[in-house]
Design an enzyme around this catalytic site. Structure first.
Site, PDB file in Angstrom:
ATOM      1  N   HIS A  62     -10.312  -0.325  -3.893  1.00 12.66           N
ATOM      2  CA  HIS A  62     -10.971  -0.930  -4.798  1.00 12.66           C
ATOM      3  C   HIS A  62     -10.876  -2.417  -5.063  1.00 12.66           C
ATOM      4  O   HIS A  62      -9.956  -2.993  -4.333  1.00 12.66           O
ATOM      5  CB  HIS A  62     -10.135  -0.230  -6.251  1.00 12.66           C
ATOM      6  CG  HIS A  62      -9.993   1.118  -5.977  1.00 12.66           C
ATOM      7  ND1 HIS A  62      -9.113   2.053  -6.433  1.00 12.66           N
ATOM      8  CD2 HIS A  62     -11.074   2.115  -5.840  1.00 12.66           C
ATOM      9  CE1 HIS A  62      -9.298   3.100  -6.265  1.00 12.66           C
ATOM     10  NE2 HIS A  62     -10.643   3.376  -6.135  1.00 12.66           N
ATOM     11  N   LYS A  72      -3.744  -8.741  -6.986  1.00 16.77           N
ATOM     12  CA  LYS A  72      -2.959  -7.741  -7.198  1.00 16.77           C
ATOM     13  C   LYS A  72      -1.597  -8.087  -6.469  1.00 16.77           C
ATOM     14  O   LYS A  72      -1.711  -8.500  -5.328  1.00 16.77           O
ATOM     15  CB  LYS A  72      -3.498  -6.490  -6.960  1.00 16.77           C
ATOM     16  CG  LYS A  72      -4.624  -5.786  -7.541  1.00 16.77           C
ATOM     17  CD  LYS A  72      -5.111  -4.582  -6.726  1.00 16.77           C
ATOM     18  CE  LYS A  72      -6.395  -4.407  -7.516  1.00 16.77           C
ATOM     19  NZ  LYS A  72      -7.011  -3.151  -6.639  1.00 16.77           N
ATOM     20  N   TYR A 132       1.600  -2.053  -9.746  1.00 15.51           N
ATOM     21  CA  TYR A 132       0.621  -3.075  -9.599  1.00 15.51           C
ATOM     22  C   TYR A 132       0.759  -4.256 -10.528  1.00 15.51           C
ATOM     23  O   TYR A 132       0.884  -3.828 -11.833  1.00 15.51           O
ATOM     24  CB  TYR A 132      -0.750  -2.407  -9.643  1.00 15.51           C
ATOM     25  CG  TYR A 132      -0.960  -1.280  -8.833  1.00 15.51           C
ATOM     26  CD1 TYR A 132      -2.277  -1.390  -7.941  1.00 15.51           C
ATOM     27  CD2 TYR A 132      -0.790   0.074  -9.130  1.00 15.51           C
ATOM     28  CE1 TYR A 132      -2.271  -0.355  -7.028  1.00 15.51           C
ATOM     29  CE2 TYR A 132      -1.129   1.089  -8.486  1.00 15.51           C
ATOM     30  CZ  TYR A 132      -1.900   0.940  -7.313  1.00 15.51           C
ATOM     31  OH  TYR A 132      -2.273   1.802  -6.389  1.00 15.51           O
ATOM     32  N   ASP A 168     -14.061   7.982  -5.012  1.00 10.73           N
ATOM     33  CA  ASP A 168     -13.499   7.202  -3.827  1.00 10.73           C
ATOM     34  C   ASP A 168     -14.474   7.469  -2.515  1.00 10.73           C
ATOM     35  O   ASP A 168     -15.040   6.759  -1.733  1.00 10.73           O
ATOM     36  CB  ASP A 168     -12.377   6.973  -3.370  1.00 10.73           C
ATOM     37  CG  ASP A 168     -11.643   6.263  -4.540  1.00 10.73           C
ATOM     38  OD1 ASP A 168     -12.048   5.411  -5.159  1.00 10.73           O
ATOM     39  OD2 ASP A 168     -10.199   6.376  -4.360  1.00 10.73           O
TER      40      ASP A 168
END
Length: 183
Positions: A62, A72, A132, A168
């Protein structure tokens, strides 16, 4: 925290040394001061946690398109994962190259994924959890993805892929004319 560079510019691995005694251990998960060189002027604006139960499951890959691109910081807080970053930045010398690290609750490593890179992971232990830290808010209209099995990238997953979301699985393959992302 000790930071280690990788062959992809901006992809950093942070190593943390837990303080342990007979009672257990204490680990600093994030320190803005110690990560100042990695974060620059960015601020953490959102923290998320994921739990993936099945061994071999893959989440990702992603990213968010500009102007909502995000850095991130990813840390495994339970179990073990194969954490993968793919450089999608236009003009980058490592364009379409990938880097992976085993992140686990035991090794206390964290990976910084810069803007313009895709991120995903494979579960190497059942019931693995990731934390995250994001520098931009999640924006559904800016969401993008890359297929885990894209032959132009050639990620070597450690074990057979056992599970993945339909979303996905549906990410497009990279075409020859893909210009890259502008973070």
């Amino acid at each position: 925290m000790k930071t280690l560079s990788t062959h992809i510019e901006g992809v950093i691995v942070a190593e943390t040394t837990p303080v342990a005694d007979r009672r257990g251990a204490f680990t600093r998960l994030f320190c803005q001061k110690e990560l100042a060189a990695v974060l620059g002027t960015r601020q953490i604006v959102q923290i998320n946690q994921s739990r993936t139960t099945q061994l071999g499951a893959v989440r990702g890959l992603h990213f968010q398109h500009a102007p909502h691109a995000e850095m991130k910081l990813v840390r495994c807080i339970r179990g073990k994962v194969w954490d993968v970053v793919v450089d999608l930045r236009a003009g980058s010398p490592t364009f379409l190259q990938w880097h992976a690290e085993v992140l686990s609750a035991d090794n206390t490593r964290m990976m910084a994924i810069p803007e313009g890179c895709a991120h995903g992971f494979q579960v190497l232990e059942t019931d693995s959890e990731l934390l995250y830290l994001h520098t931009a808010f999640y924006t559904p209209t800016a969401e993008g993805g890359l297929r885990h099995d894209d032959p132009r990238v050639g990620i070597s997953w450690l074990i057979p892929v056992t599970d993945m979301s339909e979303r996905d699985r549906a990410h497009p393959l990279i075409t020859e004319d893909f210009p890259g992302l502008i973070p």
